[in-house]
Design a protein around this motif. Structure first.
Motif, PDB file in Angstrom:
ATOM      1  N   ASN A 445      19.151   6.917   1.232  1.00  0.00           N
ATOM      2  CA  ASN A 445      19.880   6.218   0.238  1.00  0.00           C
ATOM      3  C   ASN A 445      18.441   5.799  -0.949  1.00  0.00           C
ATOM      4  N   PRO A 446      18.589   5.932  -1.978  1.00  0.00           N
ATOM      5  CA  PRO A 446      17.426   5.541  -2.549  1.00  0.00           C
ATOM      6  C   PRO A 446      16.910   4.344  -2.817  1.00  0.00           C
ATOM      7  N   ASP A 447      18.347   3.582  -2.629  1.00  0.00           N
ATOM      8  CA  ASP A 447      18.180   2.154  -2.793  1.00  0.00           C
ATOM      9  C   ASP A 447      16.423   1.742  -1.360  1.00  0.00           C
ATOM     10  N   ARG A 448      17.119   2.930  -0.272  1.00  0.00           N
ATOM     11  CA  ARG A 448      16.031   1.955   1.628  1.00  0.00           C
ATOM     12  C   ARG A 448      14.675   2.909   0.702  1.00  0.00           C
ATOM     13  N   CYS A 449      14.895   3.918   0.061  1.00  0.00           N
ATOM     14  CA  CYS A 449      13.768   4.392  -0.083  1.00  0.00           C
ATOM     15  C   CYS A 449      13.197   3.645  -0.407  1.00  0.00           C
ATOM     16  N   ALA A 450      13.723   2.911  -2.215  1.00  0.00           N
ATOM     17  CA  ALA A 450      12.546   2.143  -3.002  1.00  0.00           C
ATOM     18  C   ALA A 450      12.113   1.280  -2.012  1.00  0.00           C
ATOM     19  N   GLN A 451      12.965   0.667  -1.047  1.00  0.00           N
ATOM     20  CA  GLN A 451      12.756  -0.796  -0.405  1.00  0.00           C
ATOM     21  C   GLN A 451      11.398  -0.711   0.318  1.00  0.00           C
ATOM     22  N   VAL A 452      11.324   0.829   0.630  1.00  0.00           N
ATOM     23  CA  VAL A 452      10.235   0.677   1.752  1.00  0.00           C
ATOM     24  C   VAL A 452       8.728   1.109   1.108  1.00  0.00           C
ATOM     25  N   ALA A 453       9.509   1.457  -0.159  1.00  0.00           N
ATOM     26  CA  ALA A 453       7.999   1.796  -0.904  1.00  0.00           C
ATOM     27  C   ALA A 453       7.784   0.550  -1.485  1.00  0.00           C
ATOM     28  N   GLN A 454       8.144  -0.649  -2.166  1.00  0.00           N
ATOM     29  CA  GLN A 454       8.004  -1.768  -2.459  1.00  0.00           C
ATOM     30  C   GLN A 454       7.687  -2.657  -1.293  1.00  0.00           C
ATOM     31  N   ASN A 455       8.172  -2.516   0.250  1.00  0.00           N
ATOM     32  CA  ASN A 455       7.878  -3.504   1.307  1.00  0.00           C
ATOM     33  C   ASN A 455       6.090  -2.788   1.801  1.00  0.00           C
ATOM     34  N   CYS A 456       5.954  -1.299   1.080  1.00  0.00           N
ATOM     35  CA  CYS A 456       4.491  -0.943   1.542  1.00  0.00           C
ATOM     36  C   CYS A 456       3.616  -0.766  -0.163  1.00  0.00           C
ATOM     37  N   GLY A 457       3.924  -1.129  -0.779  1.00  0.00           N
ATOM     38  CA  GLY A 457       3.076  -1.106  -1.785  1.00  0.00           C
ATOM     39  C   GLY A 457       2.061  -1.882  -1.917  1.00  0.00           C
ATOM     40  N   HIS A 458       1.724  -2.195  -0.901  1.00  0.00           N
ATOM     41  CA  HIS A 458       0.303  -3.457  -0.693  1.00  0.00           C
ATOM     42  C   HIS A 458      -0.933  -2.148  -0.146  1.00  0.00           C
ATOM     43  N   LEU A 459      -0.104  -1.161   0.588  1.00  0.00           N
ATOM     44  CA  LEU A 459      -0.813  -0.159   1.318  1.00  0.00           C
ATOM     45  C   LEU A 459      -1.601   1.091   0.038  1.00  0.00           C
ATOM     46  N   THR A 460      -1.161   0.321  -1.289  1.00  0.00           N
ATOM     47  CA  THR A 460      -1.449   1.666  -1.794  1.00  0.00           C
ATOM     48  C   THR A 460      -2.714   1.267  -2.311  1.00  0.00           C
ATOM     49  N   ALA A 461      -3.992   1.925  -2.561  1.00  0.00           N
ATOM     50  CA  ALA A 461      -5.238   2.074  -2.927  1.00  0.00           C
ATOM     51  C   ALA A 461      -5.847   3.477  -3.486  1.00  0.00           C
ATOM     52  N   ASP A 462      -6.307   3.344  -4.509  1.00  0.00           N
ATOM     53  CA  ASP A 462      -6.935   3.618  -5.035  1.00  0.00           C
ATOM     54  C   ASP A 462      -7.722   5.611  -4.370  1.00  0.00           C
ATOM     55  N   PRO A 463      -7.350   6.065  -4.206  1.00  0.00           N
ATOM     56  CA  PRO A 463      -8.251   6.886  -3.167  1.00  0.00           C
ATOM     57  C   PRO A 463      -9.813   8.100  -3.934  1.00  0.00           C
ATOM     58  N   PHE A 464      -9.958   7.541  -4.791  1.00  0.00           N
ATOM     59  CA  PHE A 464     -11.265   7.646  -6.024  1.00  0.00           C
ATOM     60  C   PHE A 464     -12.280   6.833  -5.613  1.00  0.00           C
ATOM     61  N   GLN A 465     -11.430   5.141  -5.474  1.00  0.00           N
ATOM     62  CA  GLN A 465     -12.759   3.844  -5.349  1.00  0.00           C
ATOM     63  C   GLN A 465     -12.497   3.995  -4.110  1.00  0.00           C
ATOM     64  N   LEU A 466     -11.917   4.596  -2.921  1.00  0.00           N
ATOM     65  CA  LEU A 466     -11.914   3.925  -1.258  1.00  0.00           C
ATOM     66  C   LEU A 466     -13.494   5.241  -1.267  1.00  0.00           C
ATOM     67  N   LEU A 467     -13.943   6.442  -1.549  1.00  0.00           N
ATOM     68  CA  LEU A 467     -14.899   7.162  -1.249  1.00  0.00           C
ATOM     69  C   LEU A 467     -16.436   6.630  -1.957  1.00  0.00           C
ATOM     70  N   THR A 468     -16.209   5.847  -3.392  1.00  0.00           N
ATOM     71  CA  THR A 468     -17.109   4.884  -3.401  1.00  0.00           C
ATOM     72  C   THR A 468     -17.563   3.913  -2.659  1.00  0.00           C
ATOM     73  N   LYS A 469     -16.047   3.341  -2.596  1.00  0.00           N
ATOM     74  CA  LYS A 469     -16.863   2.319  -1.314  1.00  0.00           C
ATOM     75  C   LYS A 469     -17.744   2.184  -0.008  1.00  0.00           C
ATOM     76  N   LEU A 470     -16.860   4.102   0.437  1.00  0.00           N
ATOM     77  CA  LEU A 470     -17.642   4.523   1.749  1.00  0.00           C
ATOM     78  C   LEU A 470     -19.573   4.983   1.078  1.00  0.00           C
ATOM     79  N   THR A 471     -19.405   5.855   0.374  1.00  0.00           N
ATOM     80  CA  THR A 471     -20.178   6.576  -0.005  1.00  0.00           C
ATOM     81  C   THR A 471     -21.904   5.500  -0.995  1.00  0.00           C
ATOM     82  N   GLY A 472     -21.560   4.661  -1.300  1.00  0.00           N
ATOM     83  CA  GLY A 472     -21.679   4.440  -2.959  1.00  0.00           C
ATOM     84  C   GLY A 472     -21.470   4.910  -4.493  1.00  0.00           C
ATOM     85  N   PRO A 473     -22.031   5.132  -5.018  1.00  0.00           N
ATOM     86  CA  PRO A 473     -22.253   5.569  -6.479  1.00  0.00           C
ATOM     87  C   PRO A 473     -22.024   7.263  -6.102  1.00  0.00           C
TER      88      PRO A 473
END
Length: 484
Positions: A445-473
């Protein structure tokens, strides 16, 4: 009148009284207790079976009755089909009873022992193999078993050494829509994606660990986007997965099939060829940076050796309506030439992602209607080890999506799915086995799918920035075009 006196036991020749012949003395004292215990066990067993039958739905009840018939008629059916063996060696008990006065015991006719498990689609039968009755012999009689058991089809496979697993399907699972309700809990194994059920109503899992890419084809409205949205809903609760989406049939993120899950998408690009090209360049640069850092950060050259983590997540790159980004533009005017150059560069960049992204944890999913070379360049498509196709109109389209081998399996061809009953059914290449598999993809159900995405929205992270946090510039400083 003198009362009758019970006779006393007659003395034995030695003077010891003989035991009384009262029948109560001949029955062991524990035997009645054993009878009560056996009766209680049978009563509990019968109660459990009755309650299970009453609580089951109509289809499962029919399967329970079918399972009973299979067990009851199996000895006779096995003999009629020749699924037996003759054992001419006497058992130990027969050898002990053998004497000159007794005739030699007759050979025993043996047949495989079976146990059954019923569900709403049919019955699972586990069969112990015996000498001269194994996988090949039972597979040869699969059609006769289906007819005798009143089934649509019967599959036979190895369950474990010495045991076969037969699946007797009473109803057609591919005609029965199924629904998936997201739990909102992280998937235990991110390298295995639950896909749906096959034509025998068995769960199908897609092994995506160490898979560089997947190609999904099919006519509009037959389930491509539903498949991808369902995968997002399953993987979204894990912080060790990030999504990047390019959707070539819309211009903005609030349009189209991914608007419901936009909260869980790290970055989105529509049909803008320039924006897509810039994103592909950044993804290739990320792939290179991960390749440079992986040994120092993870202590290995393959991310799947340790599995994805929130700091080094599995990056799922979804390229929907992929032909939009690889179109072969024809014309001599400056704008057409510019777009043609962008398309050619996009193909080269995506080829880099698919060929080299596996070990660093980048998986690319490409979806299009007709996976011919003009929609997904063959040098990309042929590297995708996972291929699925929903309904297709022509054999050429089926071959483009699934490879030449589909010509050898005409019954499994996606051209047979041009029916409303098969909306949501895909054909996929079997992983680790020859042939193809038809899979019913669950509806979410699209509504259920949207609900999961909304509930998990705080887990979204920029993958480009995540590597920078691990390795620096940024580690790689060479220009992208120079390195290419």
């Amino acid at each position: 009148m003198t009362p009758a006196v019970a006779p006393s036991p007659s003395p034995s020749p030695t003077g010891t009284p003989l035991p009384s012949l009262d029948p109560s003395n001949l029955v062991p004292s524990w035997l009645p207790l054993l009878g009560v215990a056996v009766a209680l066990v049978l009563l509990v067993w019968l109660t459990v079976k009755t309650v299970t039958y009453i609580r089951a739905d109509t289809e499962t009840r029919a399967s329970i009755r079918q399972a009973f018939r299979i067990r009851r008629t199996w000895p006779r059916l096995a003999r009629n089909l020749g699924l037996t063996t003759t054992d001419r060696t006497p058992t130990l008990a027969q050898q002990l009873r053998t004497s000159p006065e007794r005739p030699k015991p007759e050979p025993r006719i043996l047949f495989p022992k079976v146990t059954t498990t019923a569900d709403r689609f049919g019955v699972q039968i586990r069969m112990r193999t015996i000498a001269k009755v194994g996988l090949a012999e039972v597979q040869r009689e699969a059609d006769h078993l289906a007819e005798a058991w009143g089934c649509t089809r019967v599959s036979v496979d190895v369950d474990k050494p010495g045991q076969l697993l037969l699946r007797a399907v009473r109803n057609e699972p591919l005609h029965t829509p199924i629904h998936y309700t997201p739990t909102g809990k992280p998937t235990k194994d991110l390298g295995v994606w639950d896909l749906g059920v096959d034509e025998y109503a068995q769960a199908v899992a897609l092994r995506m660990a160490n898979v560089p890419g997947a190609a999904v084809a099919g006519l509009p409205g037959y389930g491509k986007s539903s498949l991808i949205n369902a995968l997002i809903a399953r993987l979204a609760p894990s912080a060790a997965v990030q999504f990047i989406v390019l959707d070539g049939k819309v211009s903005r993120a609030d349009e189209g099939d991914y608007a419901d899950v936009i909260d869980r998408i790290a970055e989105f690009v529509g049909d803008d060829l320039d924006a897509a090209n810039q994103l592909f360049k950044r993804l290739v640069q990320l792939r290179r940076d991960r390749s440079s850092a992986i040994r120092r950060v993870l202590g290995t050259t393959n991310m799947w050796d340790k599995g994805p983590t929130p700091a080094w997540p599995l990056l799922v790159v979804i390229v929907d309506e992929a032909h939009t980004y690889f179109r072969d533009y024809k014309g001599n005017d400056p704008e057409t030439k510019r777009l043609a150059a962008l398309s050619a560069e996009n193909a080269r960049l995506v080829e880099d992602l698919v060929k080299k992204g596996r070990s660093v944890g980048i998986t690319t999913l490409l979806a299009t209607q007709k996976a011919t070379g003009d929609a997904i360049p063959t040098f990309i498509r042929d590297v995708c080890s996972v291929a699925l196709s929903f309904a297709q109109k022509t054999t050429d389209a089926a071959v483009a999506a699934l490879g030449e081998d589909i010509r050898n399996w005409p019954d499994a061809s996606p051209i047979n799915l041009l029916d409303d009953r098969f909306v949501g059914v895909a054909v996929m290449v079997r992983q680790g086995k020859p042939g193809f598999l038809r899979v019913r993809i669950p509806y979410i159900n699209p509504d259920r799918c949207a609900q999961v995405a909304q509930n998990c929205g705080h887990l979204t992270a920029d993958p480009f920035q995540l590597l920078t946090k691990l390795t620096g510039p940024r580690l790689v400083t060479d220009a992208l075009d120079d390195a290419a």
